[in-house]
Design a protein around this motif. Structure first.
Motif, PDB file in Angstrom:
ATOM      1  N   SER B  63       0.834  -1.207   0.000  1.00 50.33           N
ATOM      2  CA  SER B  63       0.000   0.000   0.000  1.00 50.33           C
ATOM      3  C   SER B  63       0.861   1.246   0.000  1.00 50.33           C
ATOM      4  N   ASP B 207      -5.998  -0.707  -4.535  1.00 52.28           N
ATOM      5  CA  ASP B 207      -5.407  -1.302  -3.336  1.00 52.28           C
ATOM      6  C   ASP B 207      -6.343  -2.370  -2.773  1.00 52.28           C
ATOM      7  N   GLU B 208      -6.042  -3.608  -3.029  1.00 58.51           N
ATOM      8  CA  GLU B 208      -6.879  -4.732  -2.601  1.00 58.51           C
ATOM      9  C   GLU B 208      -8.363  -4.439  -2.815  1.00 58.51           C
TER      10      GLU B 208
HETATM   11 MG    MG Z   1      -2.195  -2.712   2.357  1.00 59.79          MG
END
Ligand code: MG
Ligand code: ADP
Lengths: 293, 286
Positions: B63, B207-208
């Motif tokens: 991240s 991000d995910e």
């Molecule tokens: Mg992360």
């Protein structure tokens, strides 16, 4: 545990049970007392207030002393209270929401923000009579020079602002940082993200703060006695003294005039209904807002 | 942590796309949260119109790396990046470099304006869906209106096109003027994708994005991303290795703030070269 030491635990178990009963008993009694007080207040309000209501109570201005029972009403106070609260809320909403926003979004953990927060908390619990005196000194004695509705509205604003500042900050802090970042990630500036996204996402909370602020000021008497004073006649002139329900109650409730005392109860009932509905609506909105999250 | 790697024996394996294919080129990136260092000399080439997946155990800095690419970390004064992030050849980390060539004539370090423009060109979708508290239509119009003024007809078109590309049009077309908060989690996430591509960025960072979604929603999102790579460059952080293998062209494996392996995904998962990545891919390392 009871399995481990069955013999020793029996008396201890009994004692613990007893302590528990006593504790539950005490809390129940305290709750019952609080509820009883509330019910008695509401009961006397409703009983004496409802009994005194007639059409004249809202269509006529306050009567002189010695008028016949049922004569006169609260129109001047009702209109005055609405105007005073409107002035107070207008000022308090602007200042409270902006300063709460500054605390949550810009000041954050800075020393200045800490100081502002502390002062706000002090104001939050400041006796309203002090606020009245302060505004009296500032506006009535100096800037304006006489009692006026404006001064009353300002005094109410000083009382409502810290409530709104506090709720605004708390509410904005509930919004996730990801939401703020999502706005910035599209190229929006911080100010726009706050106005277009964060405020909007916090709408119900902001309304709740406003209602709580309103509930705080709608029954205030002391600050108005020094500022808007009261006025036996209907007046909408902001530069002149203005009537209000609390000051009417203050003047009428302890008088020897039965008709005046009747109107004091009616006024009290009206205020109670306003405060109660503001609280109930505020809480209902707050509950709905949080269940949406 | 089971793994310890010292700086000297940092085993970087790099099978990178050719320099002229790179939209973004991260070089020697260090990142600090205050005094804590989270990235150590990371290199990351990002190829145009490809999907690059960032994988690695949680806390390894995926991240953090992603958040440097649109400089969203700038919101937090204590966070700091050092090194180079070349975006079409210009270093994003030098605030005096205007990101938009058109702005270069002004000669003023207008970081604020340039960052806004940068973020319009590098979009981001977050882990949890972040629909704005407004209608589906306005969610998409929001970013577009920041860039330029757009007539109603054109905006209608943009909204429809973005929703279609994000595979949400069929589900949303009858409720464009209802709140975006009323959509399901998977739909909200696709709304965020639609919102991100509506401003026609060059790069989309995710991000995910599927970590809070059920398998069906995840599949829809993946399909959308595969379609999107014709028009956009995509960098996606994922903890789902199957997902990385399914959709990505390049895979970057990170560990403890370092890039360990960077290779075309077709090779990376079949035959990881470093022991660390082998262990991670075979599930021996959480
Ligand atoms: Mg992360
Ligand atoms: N806001 C923060 N402040 C301090 N340290 C952070 C912060 N965010 C992340 N970190 C640290 O940076 C490292 C990398 O985190 P992150 O990039 O979130 O990892 P990943 O996304 O791979 O799970 C972790 O050790 C984490 O504890």
């Amino acid at each position: 545990m009871a399995n481990g030491v069955p013999m020793a635990s029996a008396p201890r178990h009994l004692r613990r049970k007893l302590t528990n009963y006593i504790f539950v008993g005490l809390t129940s009694i305290a709750t019952a007392l609080a509820l009883a007080a509330l019910v008695m207040i509401l009961w006397s309000l409703v009983a004496k207030g409802l009994g005194g209501i007639n059409l004249a109570a809202i269509t006529q201005d306050q009567p002189g002393g010695g008028a016949d029972m049922g004569q006169g009403g609260l129109r001047n106070g009702l209109v005055g209270s609405l105007i005073l609260c409107a002035i107070g809320m207008a000022i308090a909403l602007v200042i409270g929401i902006l300063s709460g926003t500054w605390l949550a979004e810009y000041g954050d953990a800075s020393r200045l923000a800490g100081t502002v927060r502390f002062i706000n908390d002090v104001l939050l619990s400041a006796p309203s009579i002090l606020v009245g005196l302060f505004v009296y000194e500032l506006l009535v004695s100096h800037l304006v020079g006489h009692f006026s509705a404006i001064a009353g509205g300002v005094a109410l604003a000083v009382l409502a602002t810290p409530v709104i500042t506090r709720t605004t900050e708390d509410i904005l802090r509930l919004q996730s940082n990801q939401l703020r970042e999502a706005g910035m990630a599209l190229g929006a500036g911080k100010g726009l993200v706050i106005r277009a996204i964060i405020w909007r996402a916090s709408r119900t909370g902001l309304v709740t703060g406003g209602l709580l602020g309103f509930a705080r000021i709608s029954g205030e008497t002391a600050p108005l006695l020094f500022t808007s004073l009261g006025n036996p006649f209907l007046s909408v002139n902001l530069g002149q003294p203005m009537a209000s329900l609390p000051t009417i109650i203050f003047n009428f409730a302890l008088s020897a005039d039965d008709n005046w005392r009747r109107l004091a109860w009616v006024a009290a009932l009206i205020i109670a209904v306003f405060v109660l509905s503001a609280n109930i609506i505020g809480r209902a909105l707050a509950a709905r807002g949080s269940s949406h999250k | 942590m089971k793994f310890e790697i010292s700086q000297e024996e940092q085993p970087t394996v790099m099978v990178a796309p050719a320099p002229e294919e790179r939209v973004l080129d991260v070089r020697g990136l260090d990142f600090y949260y205050g005094k804590t260092r989270a990235l150590h000399g990371v290199d990351l080439p990002v190829a145009r119109n490809r999907i690059t997946a960032l994988i690695g155990p949680s806390g390894c800095g995926k991240s953090t790396l992603l958040r440097t690419l649109n400089r969203i970390y700038d919101l937090y004064p204590a966070q700091r990046a050092e090194g180079q992030i070349l975006f079409n050849g210009e270093n994003l980390l030098n605030p005096r470099d205007p990101v938009d060539p058109e702005a270069s004539g002004s000669g003023r370090p207008r970081v604020g304006g340039d960052l806004a423009r940068l973020r319009a060109r590098i979009g981001m979708v977050f882990q949890r869906p972040t629909p704005f508290p407004m209608s589906i239509y306005d969610n998409i119009a929001f970013g577009v209106r920041l860039q330029r003024s757009v007539g109603k007809a054109e905006m209608d078109e943009i909204v429809e096109r973005s929703l279609t590309r994000a595979a949400l049009w069929d589900e949303a077309k009858d409720k464009l003027h209802q709140s975006g908060l009323g959509l399901s989690g998977g739909q909200q996430q696709r709304l965020c994708v639609a919102r991100g591509i509506a401003v026609e960025p060059e790069v989309l960072l995710l991000d995910e994005p599927a970590s809070a979604l059920d398998p069906l929603s995840t599949a829809k999102l993946e399909t959308a991303l595969l379609e999107l790579k014709d028009s956009f460059t995509i960098v996606i952080v994922t903890h789902n290795l199957q997902q990385a293998a399914r959709i990505s062209d390049y895979t970057a494996f990170m560990l403890m703030g370092r890039l360990i392996e960077f290779r075309p995904s077709s090779e990376a998962f079949v035959k990881p070269e470093t022991e660390a990545m082998r262990d991670y891919v075979t599930g021996r390392y959480g």
